[in-house]
Enzyme design. Structure first.
Site, PDB file in Angstrom:
ATOM      1  CB  CYS A  78      -0.883  -0.047   1.239  1.00 37.09           C
ATOM      2  SG  CYS A  78      -2.263   1.056   1.207  1.00 37.09           S
ATOM      3  CG  HIS A  79       1.275   3.800  -3.391  1.00 35.23           C
ATOM      4  ND1 HIS A  79       0.498   2.896  -4.067  1.00 35.23           N
ATOM      5  CD2 HIS A  79       2.355   4.041  -4.170  1.00 35.23           C
ATOM      6  CE1 HIS A  79       1.080   2.600  -5.218  1.00 35.23           C
ATOM      7  NE2 HIS A  79       2.206   3.277  -5.310  1.00 35.23           N
ATOM      8  CG  MET A 114      -6.040  -0.490   0.701  1.00 33.03           C
ATOM      9  SD  MET A 114      -7.043  -1.966   0.995  1.00 33.03           S
ATOM     10  CE  MET A 114      -6.204  -2.693   2.384  1.00 33.03           C
ATOM     11  CD  GLU A 115      -4.846   4.853   2.764  1.00 35.59           C
ATOM     12  OE1 GLU A 115      -3.639   4.739   2.481  1.00 35.59           O
ATOM     13  OE2 GLU A 115      -5.752   4.557   1.947  1.00 35.59           O
ATOM     14  CG  ASP A 129      -7.486  -4.383  23.966  1.00 39.15           C
ATOM     15  OD1 ASP A 129      -7.071  -5.460  24.458  1.00 39.15           O
ATOM     16  OD2 ASP A 129      -7.056  -3.270  24.312  1.00 39.15           O
TER      17      ASP A 129
END
Length: 158
Positions: A78-79, A114-115, A129
């Protein structure tokens, strides 16, 4: 038919060459869904979503934004891009679920879906969590792209 974009002519992994692409405004929205047992939801509601570890939603928002900023470091091909906007919105549904939306924007030659996906994913993992001490019966049901615009192909999930 399209082919995998991250393979070179030798079928080896490569980063996509974007040097010839134009800079455009890019925006993507991703969604993650977390299913919590009823007793966890009740406990969270009673405590205004605060736990000994801190505010669940506020912590998830910060974690999601931080992750979106580091996407290029986390996903090997990924860039790395500089985010110009990243917002995480967390909503409760009536069916014991939390929906997390990550909206990311940039002016760049590539990127942003993707971000958005990374931001939504890490926000969901953060909720897991922070709640796992009460039960491991927490399900991150899905992570999906809702829409993206500004690149070669726009997309909107029906």
């Amino acid at each position: 038919m399209k082919d995998f974009s991250h393979l070179n002519k030798k079928l080896e992994p490569t980063i996509v060459n974007v040097s010839g692409k134009a800079i455009t405004h890019r925006k993507a929205i991703a969604k993650a869904t977390v299913e919590l047992p009823e007793h966890i939801l009740q406990k969270l509601k009673e405590g205004d979503f605060k736990t000994p570890k801190g505010s669940v939603f506020q912590t998830a928002i910060i974690a999601g934004i931080m992750a979106a900023k580091k996407t290029g470091e986390l996903i090997p091909l990924c860039h790395p891009i500089g985010l110009e906007n990243c917002e995480i919105d967390i909503e409760l549904t009536d069916s014991h679920e939390i929906e997390i939306y990550c909206t990311a924007e940039v002016e760049a030659k590539t990127g942003i879906e993707m971000e958005a996906l990374t931001g939504a994913s890490v926000a969901a993992l953060t909720i897991y969590d922070m709640c796992k001490a009460m039960s491991h019966d927490i399900i991150i049901k899905e992570i999906k792209l809702i829409e993206k615009s500004g690149g070669k192909n726009d997309f909107r999930r029906a």
